[in-house]
Design a protein around this motif. Structure first.
Motif, PDB file in Angstrom:
ATOM      1  N   GLY A 470      -1.206  15.010  18.261  1.00 53.41           N
ATOM      2  CA  GLY A 470       0.063  14.752  17.604  1.00 53.41           C
ATOM      3  C   GLY A 470       0.043  14.692  16.093  1.00 53.41           C
ATOM      4  O   GLY A 470       0.915  14.051  15.499  1.00 53.41           O
ATOM      5  N   VAL A 471      -0.907  15.359  15.462  1.00 50.13           N
ATOM      6  CA  VAL A 471      -0.982  15.351  13.998  1.00 50.13           C
ATOM      7  C   VAL A 471      -1.084  16.774  13.474  1.00 50.13           C
ATOM      8  O   VAL A 471      -1.917  17.547  13.948  1.00 50.13           O
ATOM      9  CB  VAL A 471      -2.195  14.525  13.503  1.00 50.13           C
ATOM     10  N   ASN A 472      -0.243  17.108  12.509  1.00 50.12           N
ATOM     11  CA  ASN A 472      -0.341  18.391  11.816  1.00 50.12           C
ATOM     12  C   ASN A 472      -1.080  18.156  10.506  1.00 50.12           C
ATOM     13  O   ASN A 472      -0.597  17.436   9.632  1.00 50.12           O
ATOM     14  CB  ASN A 472       1.045  18.964  11.535  1.00 50.12           C
ATOM     15  N   ILE A 473      -2.262  18.756  10.390  1.00 47.20           N
ATOM     16  CA  ILE A 473      -3.131  18.508   9.247  1.00 47.20           C
ATOM     17  C   ILE A 473      -3.693  19.842   8.773  1.00 47.20           C
ATOM     18  O   ILE A 473      -3.719  20.816   9.541  1.00 47.20           O
ATOM     19  CB  ILE A 473      -4.254  17.517   9.659  1.00 47.20           C
ATOM     20  N   GLY A 474      -4.112  19.926   7.534  1.00 48.19           N
ATOM     21  CA  GLY A 474      -4.558  21.192   6.978  1.00 48.19           C
ATOM     22  C   GLY A 474      -5.970  21.143   6.437  1.00 48.19           C
ATOM     23  O   GLY A 474      -6.593  20.083   6.338  1.00 48.19           O
ATOM     24  N   GLY A 475      -6.474  22.312   6.085  1.00 47.50           N
ATOM     25  CA  GLY A 475      -7.797  22.416   5.499  1.00 47.50           C
ATOM     26  C   GLY A 475      -7.729  23.122   4.162  1.00 47.50           C
ATOM     27  O   GLY A 475      -6.684  23.630   3.751  1.00 47.50           O
ATOM     28  N   SER A 476      -8.858  23.138   3.467  1.00 48.36           N
ATOM     29  CA  SER A 476      -8.967  23.905   2.226  1.00 48.36           C
ATOM     30  C   SER A 476     -10.417  24.302   2.041  1.00 48.36           C
ATOM     31  O   SER A 476     -11.328  23.644   2.562  1.00 48.36           O
ATOM     32  CB  SER A 476      -8.469  23.105   1.020  1.00 48.36           C
ATOM     33  N   GLY A 477     -10.628  25.375   1.283  1.00 50.30           N
ATOM     34  CA  GLY A 477     -11.985  25.859   1.094  1.00 50.30           C
ATOM     35  C   GLY A 477     -12.622  26.240   2.420  1.00 50.30           C
ATOM     36  O   GLY A 477     -11.948  26.616   3.382  1.00 50.30           O
ATOM     37  N   GLU A 478     -13.940  26.140   2.472  1.00 48.62           N
ATOM     38  CA  GLU A 478     -14.675  26.546   3.662  1.00 48.62           C
ATOM     39  C   GLU A 478     -14.751  25.467   4.726  1.00 48.62           C
ATOM     40  O   GLU A 478     -14.782  25.753   5.915  1.00 48.62           O
ATOM     41  CB  GLU A 478     -16.095  26.976   3.266  1.00 48.62           C
ATOM     42  N   ARG A 479     -14.763  24.182   4.300  1.00 50.68           N
ATOM     43  CA  ARG A 479     -14.973  23.140   5.313  1.00 50.68           C
ATOM     44  C   ARG A 479     -14.264  21.825   5.020  1.00 50.68           C
ATOM     45  O   ARG A 479     -14.554  20.821   5.648  1.00 50.68           O
ATOM     46  CB  ARG A 479     -16.465  22.882   5.474  1.00 50.68           C
ATOM     47  N   ALA A 480     -13.327  21.811   4.100  1.00 54.85           N
ATOM     48  CA  ALA A 480     -12.638  20.571   3.755  1.00 54.85           C
ATOM     49  C   ALA A 480     -11.426  20.342   4.646  1.00 54.85           C
ATOM     50  O   ALA A 480     -10.676  21.268   4.958  1.00 54.85           O
ATOM     51  CB  ALA A 480     -12.214  20.588   2.295  1.00 54.85           C
ATOM     52  N   VAL A 481     -11.239  19.104   5.058  1.00 59.55           N
ATOM     53  CA  VAL A 481      -9.994  18.638   5.664  1.00 59.55           C
ATOM     54  C   VAL A 481      -9.219  17.957   4.541  1.00 59.55           C
ATOM     55  O   VAL A 481      -9.730  17.040   3.895  1.00 59.55           O
ATOM     56  CB  VAL A 481     -10.255  17.642   6.804  1.00 59.55           C
ATOM     57  N   ARG A 482      -8.010  18.410   4.290  1.00 57.13           N
ATOM     58  CA  ARG A 482      -7.244  17.829   3.181  1.00 57.13           C
ATOM     59  C   ARG A 482      -5.984  17.149   3.695  1.00 57.13           C
ATOM     60  O   ARG A 482      -5.317  17.639   4.614  1.00 57.13           O
ATOM     61  CB  ARG A 482      -6.868  18.900   2.155  1.00 57.13           C
ATOM     62  N   LEU A 483      -5.660  16.040   3.097  1.00 61.90           N
ATOM     63  CA  LEU A 483      -4.440  15.315   3.431  1.00 61.90           C
ATOM     64  C   LEU A 483      -3.390  15.603   2.367  1.00 61.90           C
ATOM     65  O   LEU A 483      -3.661  15.501   1.171  1.00 61.90           O
ATOM     66  CB  LEU A 483      -4.707  13.819   3.510  1.00 61.90           C
ATOM     67  N   ARG A 484      -2.197  15.966   2.820  1.00 65.03           N
ATOM     68  CA  ARG A 484      -1.076  16.207   1.913  1.00 65.03           C
ATOM     69  C   ARG A 484       0.201  15.585   2.491  1.00 65.03           C
ATOM     70  O   ARG A 484       1.217  16.260   2.669  1.00 65.03           O
ATOM     71  CB  ARG A 484      -0.868  17.709   1.690  1.00 65.03           C
ATOM     72  N   PRO A 485       0.173  14.300   2.802  1.00 62.94           N
ATOM     73  CA  PRO A 485       1.393  13.681   3.338  1.00 62.94           C
ATOM     74  C   PRO A 485       2.497  13.616   2.290  1.00 62.94           C
ATOM     75  O   PRO A 485       2.266  13.809   1.086  1.00 62.94           O
ATOM     76  CB  PRO A 485       0.925  12.287   3.742  1.00 62.94           C
ATOM     77  N   MET A 486       3.684  13.306   2.743  1.00 66.02           N
ATOM     78  CA  MET A 486       4.833  13.211   1.846  1.00 66.02           C
ATOM     79  C   MET A 486       4.794  11.880   1.102  1.00 66.02           C
ATOM     80  O   MET A 486       4.035  10.972   1.440  1.00 66.02           O
ATOM     81  CB  MET A 486       6.116  13.350   2.663  1.00 66.02           C
ATOM     82  N   LEU A 487       5.626  11.749   0.107  1.00 66.55           N
ATOM     83  CA  LEU A 487       5.672  10.510  -0.665  1.00 66.55           C
ATOM     84  C   LEU A 487       6.254   9.353   0.143  1.00 66.55           C
ATOM     85  O   LEU A 487       6.094   8.194  -0.243  1.00 66.55           O
ATOM     86  CB  LEU A 487       6.505  10.715  -1.940  1.00 66.55           C
ATOM     87  N   VAL A 488       6.898   9.655   1.263  1.00 68.06           N
ATOM     88  CA  VAL A 488       7.467   8.614   2.121  1.00 68.06           C
ATOM     89  C   VAL A 488       6.489   8.216   3.231  1.00 68.06           C
ATOM     90  O   VAL A 488       6.855   7.493   4.161  1.00 68.06           O
ATOM     91  CB  VAL A 488       8.812   9.069   2.732  1.00 68.06           C
TER      92      VAL A 488
END
Length: 507
Positions: A470-488
């Protein structure tokens, strides 16, 4: 909007249901906006009728989504598709799909949703007569600006301008914003070399420019950094160094790239090594400025290299860059397309650096929902009209939307809130890193709001499993998990995220 009202009554058990006598969009938005006000002074939800937790009914994609993907594939390239969304049923921090799955969204359209899906303040702005006029009478701003364009800019985009930068050139996207800034830098430099704004172009410059030759098309460059991402248009792509797939087969300018510091974590254990690494990168940057065959006119840098793997550097490093640009009389462009508008616990990430003098230009887009670059030096205005020009030169509708976003950020004190939530989330992730050291490596982003990332040896598997819980999450680069939640994004959302991450790590 109509779709939102039609579907709201059947969205979720936790979502407010409406009778057949559904109130107007404005009434609903005002009610929700009033309800959210209590959260600004306490721990109440910003979206009181938001789902209490994610809902997963099917595999993702489910049957309805698969059918939509199959239909879309016939007319649109879907190979980069993450998930099919139903935005009428998405709300607050949650993104829905056609199959009834509702995911906690900590990716937020690649960091570009600032204050939640179907935010009531933005709904009110979107349904205003002012917005309707801006949408249906979109002006060619360079030739036919509307009578209140200055007021829209001053009460919106310019009300949050970085310190020392009091003018703006609006654009269409982050890539466009950077390209426009590069053009401004080149024109500024050549104007200096020519002897001032009042010195006209020579006949040789005019004729050689039409043949893409010097001096009309000068041999100048923009210096960027390894692993940087500044966009996918031709000029911005020449400064992008994050992944080969972005650049393959595309002709590029022969522009320099300096090394970006590769810091070791935890930072407190490697202070001396990291300081030496940053100095090495500064020394190489200066060498390139002095020796590159096409002299750099500007240095462009992201406060945090986002697409390239969420790479950080210290405030001291960026102050060093500013010193170099001043020393060598070149411009300092800070690309805040992804880091801007509050996500790092400051409205602009470069505010963390405590610069003695501001950047020459700051580019923005994503959470601003519009784009452009801020500047303060009048010499960055071209000396003649039509040199920095296109049909739209931005979009009043999107500028009005950014103004509403700014109002919502101020109303709910979301920059300060994001700094506090980010600290809470980082501490929770640090505890998980101690328990699962093989799952969370090189945790970074402390003190940077919710702009947090870590490395994972099985990154793609983690991203896939996150959807299943139940979580939509993204990555960056070759192996990073990145968090980009909203300001709320709030602490109870952080708890949900941490619990589901632990479920993944323990599986």
């Amino acid at each position: 909007m109509a779709s939102f009202l039609r579907t709201a009554s059947r969205t979720l058990p936790a979502t407010r249901r409406f009778s057949a006598q559904t109130p107007s969009i404005a009434t609903i938005a005002l009610q929700r906006r009033h309800a959210s006000s209590a959260a600004a002074n306490g721990s109440q939800p910003f979206f009181p009728d938001e789902p209490v937790e994610p809902i997963v009914k099917t595999q993702i994609p489910g049957p309805q989504s698969k059918a939509a993907i199959e239909k879309l594939e016939k007319v649109f390239d879907t190979r980069s598709l993450n998930m099919i969304a139903d935005y009428g049923r998405s709300y607050g921090n949650y993104i829905a799909d056609p199959d009834g799955n509702v995911l906690l969204d900590v990716y937020a359209q690649i960091a570009s949703i600032p204050v939640g899906y179907n935010n009531p303040t933005l709904q009110l702005a979107a349904t205003s007569p002012e917005m309707a006029s801006a949408i249906i009478n979109r002006p060619a701003l360079g030739n036919f600006p509307q009578h209140d364009w200055a007021d829209i800019l001053e009460t919106g985009i310019l009300s949050v301008a970085p310190k020392g930068l009091d003018q703006v050139f609006t654009g269409q996207s982050g890539s466009d914003a950077n390209e426009l800034a590069y053009k401004a830098a080149f024109m500024w430099k050549r104007q200096q070399q020519r002897g001032g704004a009042n010195v006209d172009f020579s006949d040789h410059e005019i004729t050689s420019a039409m043949n893409n030759q010097s001096p009309g098309a000068p041999e100048l460059s923009i210096l960027s950094f390894k692993s940087a991402f500044h966009g996918r248009l031709f000029g911005s792509l020449s400064t992008t160094r994050s992944k080969p797939i972005h650049k393959l087969d595309i002709p590029a300018f022969d522009w320099p790239q300096a090394p970006f510091p590769a810091l070791k974590y935890p930072l407190e254990d490697f202070a001396a090594e990291n300081a030496a690494e940053e100095q090495r990168c500064l020394d190489e940057t200066e060498r390139l400025i002095k020796e590159w065959h096409a002299p750099p006119t500007a240095v462009v840098v992201e406060p945090i290299q986002s697409e390239g793997g969420d790479n950080h550097a210290s405030a001291s490093f960026f102050r060093g860059l500013r010193t170099l640009t001043k020393k060598h009389n070149i411009l300092f462009i800070v690309d805040e397309v992804q880091t801007g508008v509050g996500a790092t616990g400051q409205f602009w990430a470069h505010e963390h650096w405590n610069l003695e003098s501001p950047p020459d230009m700051v580019t923005f887009s994503k959470k601003a929902q519009t784009a452009g670059y801020y500047y303060g030096n009048n010499d960055l205005r071209p000396n003649k009209p039509y040199r920095q020009f296109n049909t739209w030169m931005g979009d009043p509708a999107r500028a009005i939307l950014f103004r509403a976003i700014i109002q919502e950020i101020k109303r709910l004190d979301l920059v300060r809130h994001t700094a506090a939530t980010g600290s809470y989330l980082y501490d929770g992730l640090a505890r998980l890193a101690e328990k699962y050291p093989g799952e969370i490596m090189n945790l970074r982003g402390k003190g940077q709001g919710t702009f947090i990332a870590w490395d994972s040896g099985r990154r793609d598997e983690v991203l896939k499993k996150a959807k299943a819980v139940g979580v939509n999450i993204g990555g960056s680069g070759e192996r990073a998990v990145r968090l980009r939640p909203m300001l709320v994004f709030q602490k109870h959302h952080a708890d949900l995220l941490l619990e589901r991450l632990e479920r993944i790590f323990g599986s």
